[in-house]
Design a protein around this motif. Structure first.
Motif: not given
Ligand code: ADP
Ligand code: MG
Length: 283
Positions: A22-26, A140-142, A277-283
């Motif tokens: 749901d948000h970009p993960r770097v 752009e949002k990756f 998905v389960n943790t909402g991105g970065a834990a």
């Protein structure tokens, strides 16, 4: 079976989706040891996620330019590259190249210019956060940004650690695997304390696993005891197709999608996507 796996991995109909975060993960792919599978992991996870509905950017932060080679992105001297972003404030969007044959996958290449950056960065303003700014400034949002680090703990790797929310550490299943890892963890802790408070070692991936040896099994147990649930269930076997792929400018996903190497990277990518998905991105 092999053909079925190949269809699942190449996903020609575009039907199979790995969930998008749901948000970009770097993710910073780091380990100061050379030859542990950083670049191979970066390239194959990026391709796997892009083939299954995610928008992905690879930033090649190693002056050797292996990730650029693996993705078949031009990176000879004179090509605009990540050096220009770090040192001359050129926007990332101006140097990113589309990866041929893989829709939704882009690469910021590294040329030989980057070899000088480690020293030139010392005297620039905000030297630790140049890459973070460059990525944040991309219009752009990756879904995913993978940063392929050089085998050192210098300013380039510090830039990657400042730009990322997550660290992915590939660990080669061999005797000295855990040696030197303390130094990496110490550096990550320092960056967390002073520069990037939410940085998290989210993912450990075991690479080049040779199941014929008892040693690989012992290393796996060691790593799982030490890092617990951060270690992906998927383990990457030593597989000759994985090492052949770069000489064709390909990932193993496209070079031999039915191979065990491709299947394992597909499973690792799926796990990473599910965790996001389960943790909402970065834990
Ligand atoms: N699972 C694998 N099986 C066989 N060879 C591999 C595998 N993973 C990586 N290699 C090979 O090992 C070498 C080092 O891998 P690389 O990803 O370049 O490591 P790093 O980026 O950490 O230096 C490369 O030649 C690569 O092709
Ligand atoms: Mg590398």
């Amino acid at each position: 079976m092999e053909a079925l796996r190949a269809v699942q991995i190449l996903n020609p109909s575009g039907e199979i989706h790995m969930p998008r975060p749901d948000h970009p993960r770097v993710l910073c792919v780091a380990n100061q040891k050379g030859g542990v599978g950083k670049t191979t992991t970066t390239v194959n996870l990026a391709v796997a996620l892009a083939l299954h509905g995610n928008r992905v950017l690879v930033v090649d932060l190693d002056p050797q330019g292996n990730a650029s080679t693996g993705l078949n992105v031009p990176h000879h001297a004179g090509v605009p590259d990540v050096y220009d972003c770090l040192i001359d404030n050129v926007p990332l969007a101006e140097v990113a190249q589309a990866v041929e044959g893989i829709p939704n996958l882009f690469c910021v290449p590294a040329t030989i210019d980057l070899a000088g950056a480690e020293i030139e960065l010392v005297s620039v303003v905000a030297r630790e956060s140049r890459l973070q700014r460059a990525i944040a400034g991309h219009p752009e949002k990756f879904d995913y940004v993978f940063i392929d680090c050089p085998p050192s703990l210098g300013l380039l790797t510090v830039n990657a650690l400042c730009a990322a929310q997550e660290v992915l550490i590939p660990i080669q299943c061999e005797y000295y695997a855990l040696e030197g890892l303390n130094q990496l963890i110490n550096n990550i802790n320092l960056v967390r304390q002073h520069l990037n408070p939410t940085l998290d070692v989210s993912t450990i991936l075991l690479t080049m696993y040779d199941r014929r040896t008892r040693l690989a099994d012992a290393v796996e147990q060691d790593v799982r005891n030490h890092f617990g649930s951060k270690v992906l269930d998927a383990v990457i076997p030593r597989n000759v197709r994985v090492s052949e792929a770069p000489s064709y400018g390909q990932s193993v996903m496209t070079y031999d999608p039915g191979s065990r190497g491709a299947t394992s990277y597909f499973e690792a990518a799926l796990e990473i996507a599910m965790r996001g998905v389960n943790t909402g991105g970065a834990a």
